[in-house]
Enzyme design. Structure first.
Site, PDB file in Angstrom:
ATOM      1  N   GLU A 311       0.828  -1.212   0.000  1.00 53.47           N
ATOM      2  CA  GLU A 311       0.000   0.000   0.000  1.00 53.47           C
ATOM      3  C   GLU A 311       0.864   1.264   0.000  1.00 53.47           C
ATOM      4  O   GLU A 311       0.831   2.043   0.961  1.00 53.47           O
ATOM      5  CB  GLU A 311      -0.887  -0.011   1.256  1.00 53.47           C
ATOM      6  CG  GLU A 311      -1.779  -1.226   1.365  1.00 53.47           C
ATOM      7  CD  GLU A 311      -2.413  -1.375   2.750  1.00 53.47           C
ATOM      8  OE1 GLU A 311      -1.960  -0.718   3.705  1.00 53.47           O
ATOM      9  OE2 GLU A 311      -3.365  -2.157   2.865  1.00 53.47           O
ATOM     10  N   CYS A 385      -0.407  32.731  12.313  1.00 54.28           N
ATOM     11  CA  CYS A 385      -0.104  33.293  13.632  1.00 54.28           C
ATOM     12  C   CYS A 385       0.423  32.218  14.559  1.00 54.28           C
ATOM     13  O   CYS A 385      -0.265  31.785  15.495  1.00 54.28           O
ATOM     14  CB  CYS A 385      -1.348  33.951  14.209  1.00 54.28           C
ATOM     15  SG  CYS A 385      -1.704  35.446  13.329  1.00 54.28           S
TER      16      CYS A 385
HETATM   17  C1  LIG Z   1      -2.471   1.132   6.656  1.00 53.53           C
HETATM   18  C2  LIG Z   1      -1.639   2.056   5.869  1.00 53.53           C
HETATM   19  N1  LIG Z   1      -1.235   1.678   4.650  1.00 53.53           N
HETATM   20  C3  LIG Z   1      -0.484   2.483   3.873  1.00 53.53           C
HETATM   21  C4  LIG Z   1      -0.100   3.737   4.309  1.00 53.53           C
HETATM   22  C5  LIG Z   1       0.714   4.584   3.390  1.00 53.53           C
HETATM   23  O1  LIG Z   1       1.935   4.907   3.922  1.00 53.53           O
HETATM   24  P1  LIG Z   1       2.981   5.701   3.032  1.00 53.53           P
HETATM   25  O2  LIG Z   1       2.286   6.896   2.493  1.00 53.53           O
HETATM   26  O3  LIG Z   1       4.071   6.053   3.970  1.00 53.53           O
HETATM   27  O4  LIG Z   1       3.437   4.775   1.944  1.00 53.53           O
HETATM   28  C6  LIG Z   1      -0.485   4.162   5.582  1.00 53.53           C
HETATM   29  C7  LIG Z   1      -0.074   5.478   6.073  1.00 53.53           C
HETATM   30  O5  LIG Z   1      -0.343   5.918   7.150  1.00 53.53           O
HETATM   31  C8  LIG Z   1      -1.279   3.305   6.383  1.00 53.53           C
HETATM   32  O6  LIG Z   1      -1.704   3.676   7.584  1.00 53.53           O
END
Ligand SMILES: Cc1ncc(COP(=O)(O)O)c(C=O)c1O
Length: 458
Positions: A311, A385
């Site tokens: 992901e 601010c």
């Molecule tokens: C469950 C999960 N997957 C993927 C990501 C993506 O992480 P990154 O943008 O560092 O690749 C996050 C980011 O918080 C996440 O919480």
């Protein structure tokens, strides 16, 4: 013609794809792959000063070719895996469409992100729904749209979710476990260790309890395990370790229940370069390390190799974005230790909260004119601010930097637009997409009227 009266270079296609794929550009540069500074500063073949003139400042600019190239690089590096773009990094309809067209899936973690995905017809089976505290309404929306997988992140949601599944259907789920690995650029974005709010603890027994609970629900189909270590991780070792630990957890489930779960989701977190000379992770090196670790551990434990899901968020959209600001004021202060030049611009922590949240560091560059003066260190600050409203510390800017100048800050494509606020009742900047020599607004500027409309008064 450009702002310097020079001919403007035409679109850079079709070479962009190879450029994005070059390892050196991919992970060691904060500027997107189609960025050029000579003869004038351009991204996607569009002079940045044209964007300033047409759309004003501050403005987020996103390089479509760079986003697409990064999506393709992950797919090429891991052809047998599901690559889900993590929507939280940056999502708008245009981005969701590019990701869909590039064949990636989408990781969403709210009803709002799901709504954007739905609005562009994002295929439901390519969506994974996350969240440590999904509301019953969000769960219902996810089930109703038919999202491919829902990631169970607490014990309470197992039965809640099962009750929402229509008769005759089964909802695929992953259980998010805490592998107890500390990785990530700042405590606030480390999510792989015990003692933080995400995932189910292996040590406390909650992870095993969640697995047992899911397996008891006929409406749910447990397809695998999930973990996410954290964000802005620039070394491979934590991933290698996570891959091994997660395979061991799959083996423990096989030993307890006699089922080999077919999927393993290792989340995102791949780091990028924010400063010149910094190194992020390339999809290739990530893929080689993780694949090897999974295969070796599976072989040792006599487990079939699960299908991998990842992901990535920041590493797809981060380097594709930059922010344009107009300089409003320049001032010098002298404290006991040193002389400082503050360059104050028309944006700040409302469009980029990362320096104040995580101590993040940025590069910056004067565009729109050339200065004959030498650079000297300056502190780029916003117009809010708050004394902590700093965009970039210690950035070299020409000594004659002055009000009216335009500054570009790179690597602002992830966790900027998506984390922007309206602090001091400042409207959020527009998002301008550039590709093949053309710029178009994909998210409009938030005007004061938008803010006033929500305030219903007495
Ligand atoms: C469950 C999960 N997957 C993927 C990501 C993506 O992480 P990154 O943008 O560092 O690749 C996050 C980011 O918080 C996440 O919480």
């Amino acid at each position: 013609m450009s702002e310097l009266g020079l001919p403007v270079p035409g679109p850079r296609r079709p070479v962009w794809f190879n450029e994005v794929m070059q390892e050196s550009r991919f992970a060691a540069e904060p500027w997107s792959a189609t960025t050029r500074f000579r003869p004038v500063a351009c991204v996607g073949g569009v002079p940045l000063m044209d964007i300033v003139e047409r759309f004003g400042t501050p403005a987020y600019v996103v390089d479509e070719a760079d986003v697409r190239g990064r999506c393709r690089a992950f797919r090429t590096a891991l052809p047998g895996a599901d690559i889900l773009y993590a929507a939280k990094a940056f999502l708008c309809r245009a981005m969701a469409t590019w990701v869909r067209q590039e064949g990636l899936g989408l990781d969403v973690c709210s009803g709002g992100e799901l709504a954007i995905a739905r609005s562009v017809g994002f295929p439901a089976d390519r969506i994974v729904f996350h969240g440590n505290a999904k509301t019953p309404h969000e769960l219902a929306e996810a089930v109703e749209y038919g999202v491919g997988r829902i990631v169970v992140d607490n014990l309470a949601e197992v039965v809640r979710l099962a009750m929402l599944v229509p008769p005759g259907h089964r909802q695929k789920v992953l259980v998010r476990v805490i592998p107890d690995i500390e990785a990530g650029a700042h405590a606030a974005i480390r999510t792989g260790g015990e003692g933080q709010k995400f995932g189910l603890s292996i040590a406390s027994g909650d992870a095993a309890a969640a697995v047992a609970r899911v397996l008891r629900q006929p409406e749910l189909e447990l397809v695998g395990l999930h973990c996410h270590l954290g964000s802005q991780i620039r070394s491979l070792e934590p991933y290698e370790q996570a891959a091994r630990i997660m395979v061991e957890q799959l083996a423990a489930i096989r030993d307890a229940y006699g089922i080999a779960l077919p999927q393993l989701d290792l989340g995102g977190g791949q780091g990028i370069a924010y400063l010149e000379g910094e190194h992020g992770l390339t999809p290739d090196e990530y893929a080689t390390t993780v694949t090897k670790a999974i295969e070796e551990r599976c072989a040792t434990l006599h487990l079939p190799v699960p299908r991998l899901t990842i992901e990535p968020g920041r590493s797809i959209s981060g380097p594709a974005g930059l922010t344009l600001y107009r300089v409003i004021a320049v001032k010098r202060t002298i404290d006991r230790t040193h002389d400082r030049t503050f360059v104050a611009v028309d944006g700040g922590m409302s469009d980029n909260p990362r320096p104040s949240l995580y101590g993040a560091r940025y590069a910056a560059r004067l565009i729109g004119r050339r200065s004959a003066m030498a650079d000297r260190p300056a502190t780029l600050v916003g117009h809010h601010c708050e004394a902590g409203d700093v965009i970039a510390e210690n950035v070299p800017l020409p000594a004659d930097i002055r009000p009216g100048d335009v500054i570009a800050v790179p690597a602002t494509g992830a966790y900027h637009y998506s984390m922007a606020s309206t602090y001091n009742l400042t409207g959020r900047p527009p998002v301008i997409a550039v590709a093949e020599g053309a710029a178009r607004m994909v998210v409009r500027r938030e005007e004061i009227d938008d803010l006033l409309r929500r305030d219903v008064g007495l």
